[in-house]
Design a protein around this motif. Structure first.
Motif, PDB file in Angstrom:
ATOM      1  N   GLY A 132      15.614   3.341   4.076  1.00  0.00           N
ATOM      2  CA  GLY A 132      16.521   4.234   4.798  1.00  0.00           C
ATOM      3  C   GLY A 132      16.365   5.664   4.340  1.00  0.00           C
ATOM      4  N   ASP A 133      16.189   5.878   3.034  1.00  0.00           N
ATOM      5  CA  ASP A 133      16.005   7.231   2.505  1.00  0.00           C
ATOM      6  C   ASP A 133      14.731   7.859   3.054  1.00  0.00           C
ATOM      7  N   SER A 134      13.646   7.102   3.038  1.00  0.00           N
ATOM      8  CA  SER A 134      12.380   7.674   3.498  1.00  0.00           C
ATOM      9  C   SER A 134      12.417   7.928   5.008  1.00  0.00           C
ATOM     10  N   VAL A 135      13.081   7.064   5.767  1.00  0.00           N
ATOM     11  CA  VAL A 135      13.200   7.290   7.209  1.00  0.00           C
ATOM     12  C   VAL A 135      14.016   8.545   7.474  1.00  0.00           C
ATOM     13  N   GLU A 136      15.099   8.689   6.713  1.00  0.00           N
ATOM     14  CA  GLU A 136      15.935   9.889   6.855  1.00  0.00           C
ATOM     15  C   GLU A 136      15.139  11.155   6.552  1.00  0.00           C
ATOM     16  N   GLN A 137      14.392  11.116   5.467  1.00  0.00           N
ATOM     17  CA  GLN A 137      13.618  12.285   5.072  1.00  0.00           C
ATOM     18  C   GLN A 137      12.510  12.589   6.077  1.00  0.00           C
ATOM     19  N   LEU A 138      11.887  11.533   6.626  1.00  0.00           N
ATOM     20  CA  LEU A 138      10.858  11.754   7.641  1.00  0.00           C
ATOM     21  C   LEU A 138      11.448  12.386   8.897  1.00  0.00           C
ATOM     22  N   SER A 139      12.639  11.952   9.273  1.00  0.00           N
ATOM     23  CA  SER A 139      13.254  12.560  10.460  1.00  0.00           C
ATOM     24  C   SER A 139      13.601  14.024  10.199  1.00  0.00           C
ATOM     25  N   LYS A 140      14.044  14.342   8.972  1.00  0.00           N
ATOM     26  CA  LYS A 140      14.320  15.752   8.631  1.00  0.00           C
ATOM     27  C   LYS A 140      13.045  16.583   8.670  1.00  0.00           C
ATOM     28  N   LEU A 141      11.944  15.997   8.143  1.00  0.00           N
ATOM     29  CA  LEU A 141      10.665  16.707   8.165  1.00  0.00           C
ATOM     30  C   LEU A 141      10.200  16.974   9.598  1.00  0.00           C
ATOM     31  N   SER A 142      10.327  15.967  10.446  1.00  0.00           N
ATOM     32  CA  SER A 142       9.888  16.172  11.829  1.00  0.00           C
ATOM     33  C   SER A 142      10.768  17.203  12.537  1.00  0.00           C
ATOM     34  N   GLU A 143      12.047  17.229  12.201  1.00  0.00           N
ATOM     35  CA  GLU A 143      12.946  18.249  12.765  1.00  0.00           C
ATOM     36  C   GLU A 143      12.529  19.646  12.313  1.00  0.00           C
ATOM     37  N   LEU A 144      12.209  19.777  11.001  1.00  0.00           N
ATOM     38  CA  LEU A 144      11.754  21.072  10.483  1.00  0.00           C
ATOM     39  C   LEU A 144      10.453  21.506  11.155  1.00  0.00           C
ATOM     40  N   LYS A 145       9.536  20.569  11.382  1.00  0.00           N
ATOM     41  CA  LYS A 145       8.268  20.894  12.046  1.00  0.00           C
ATOM     42  C   LYS A 145       8.520  21.310  13.488  1.00  0.00           C
ATOM     43  N   ARG A 146       9.413  20.602  14.158  1.00  0.00           N
ATOM     44  CA  ARG A 146       9.723  20.910  15.549  1.00  0.00           C
ATOM     45  C   ARG A 146      10.353  22.298  15.678  1.00  0.00           C
ATOM     46  N   ASN A 147      11.172  22.667  14.674  1.00  0.00           N
ATOM     47  CA  ASN A 147      11.808  23.990  14.696  1.00  0.00           C
ATOM     48  C   ASN A 147      10.834  25.102  14.310  1.00  0.00           C
ATOM     49  N   GLY A 148       9.669  24.719  13.766  1.00  0.00           N
ATOM     50  CA  GLY A 148       8.691  25.723  13.387  1.00  0.00           C
ATOM     51  C   GLY A 148       8.835  26.164  11.944  1.00  0.00           C
ATOM     52  N   ASP A 149       9.703  25.527  11.178  1.00  0.00           N
ATOM     53  CA  ASP A 149       9.882  25.880   9.770  1.00  0.00           C
ATOM     54  C   ASP A 149       8.743  25.349   8.901  1.00  0.00           C
ATOM     55  N   LEU A 150       8.045  24.301   9.365  1.00  0.00           N
ATOM     56  CA  LEU A 150       6.919  23.716   8.628  1.00  0.00           C
ATOM     57  C   LEU A 150       5.678  23.767   9.503  1.00  0.00           C
ATOM     58  N   SER A 151       4.526  24.032   8.849  1.00  0.00           N
ATOM     59  CA  SER A 151       3.255  23.974   9.574  1.00  0.00           C
ATOM     60  C   SER A 151       2.788  22.515   9.602  1.00  0.00           C
ATOM     61  N   GLN A 152       1.760  22.244  10.384  1.00  0.00           N
ATOM     62  CA  GLN A 152       1.233  20.876  10.473  1.00  0.00           C
ATOM     63  C   GLN A 152       0.711  20.410   9.124  1.00  0.00           C
ATOM     64  N   ALA A 153       0.040  21.287   8.375  1.00  0.00           N
ATOM     65  CA  ALA A 153      -0.508  20.922   7.064  1.00  0.00           C
ATOM     66  C   ALA A 153       0.615  20.603   6.079  1.00  0.00           C
ATOM     67  N   GLU A 154       1.657  21.409   6.078  1.00  0.00           N
ATOM     68  CA  GLU A 154       2.795  21.146   5.189  1.00  0.00           C
ATOM     69  C   GLU A 154       3.491  19.841   5.566  1.00  0.00           C
ATOM     70  N   PHE A 155       3.630  19.607   6.849  1.00  0.00           N
ATOM     71  CA  PHE A 155       4.251  18.368   7.315  1.00  0.00           C
ATOM     72  C   PHE A 155       3.442  17.151   6.879  1.00  0.00           C
ATOM     73  N   ASP A 156       2.108  17.221   7.059  1.00  0.00           N
ATOM     74  CA  ASP A 156       1.241  16.107   6.670  1.00  0.00           C
ATOM     75  C   ASP A 156       1.293  15.844   5.164  1.00  0.00           C
ATOM     76  N   GLN A 157       1.335  16.923   4.389  1.00  0.00           N
ATOM     77  CA  GLN A 157       1.385  16.784   2.931  1.00  0.00           C
ATOM     78  C   GLN A 157       2.721  16.152   2.500  1.00  0.00           C
ATOM     79  N   ALA A 158       3.827  16.607   3.063  1.00  0.00           N
ATOM     80  CA  ALA A 158       5.127  16.050   2.708  1.00  0.00           C
ATOM     81  C   ALA A 158       5.263  14.623   3.167  1.00  0.00           C
TER      82      ALA A 158
END
Length: 132
Positions: A100-126
């Motif tokens: 559940g924690d990792s799913v939650e964190q993945l959804s937050k990461l995808s939200e940050l990427k969608r908002n443009g706060d993270l680049s594709q490389a940063e998203f892939d690394q995280a």
């Protein structure tokens, strides 16, 4: 007249009965050492009887303690089943909380990427760090 088929039948029958007796003997010895209510002296006496008069000892044990032997076996199986169920519940709960924690964190990461706060490389690394 000699009948080899009949002799083979009798030999197989006696061999089967001997194997059955061995299984009973090992089961009885195991039951003796598993029984916590029986004192050490009684265990030693039963074991001595099984060694000195093996066939009679097995039959006497089954007659005298057969019912309690079954009850102890059933109780042991129920305890093992309860322990297994508790282990499964514990493992499932820990897996669910970790998942559940990792799913939650993945959804937050995808939200940050969608908002443009993270680049594709940063998203892939995280994401790789989370899934590792």
């Amino acid at each position: 007249m000699d009948h080899p088929v009949l002799e083979a039948f009798w030999m197989m029958l006696w061999f089967f009965l001997w194997i059955m007796w061995l299984f009973l003997l090992f089961r009885i010895v195991g039951d003796l050492f598993r029984d916590h209510e029986l004192s050490g002296w009684w265990k030693a006496l039963w074991l001595f009887g099984l060694l000195v008069l093996p066939f009679l000892g097995v039959l006497l044990y089954l007659i005298v303690r057969g019912r309690s032997m079954t009850e102890r076996s059933v109780r042991s199986a129920q305890e093992k089943e309860q322990q297994f169920q508790a282990y499964v519940r514990q493992a499932a709960a820990s897996e669910q909380s970790a998942g559940g924690d990792s799913v939650e964190q993945l959804s937050k990461l995808s939200e940050l990427k969608r908002n443009g706060d993270l680049s594709q490389a940063e998203f892939d690394q995280a994401k790789a760090r989370l899934l590792a």
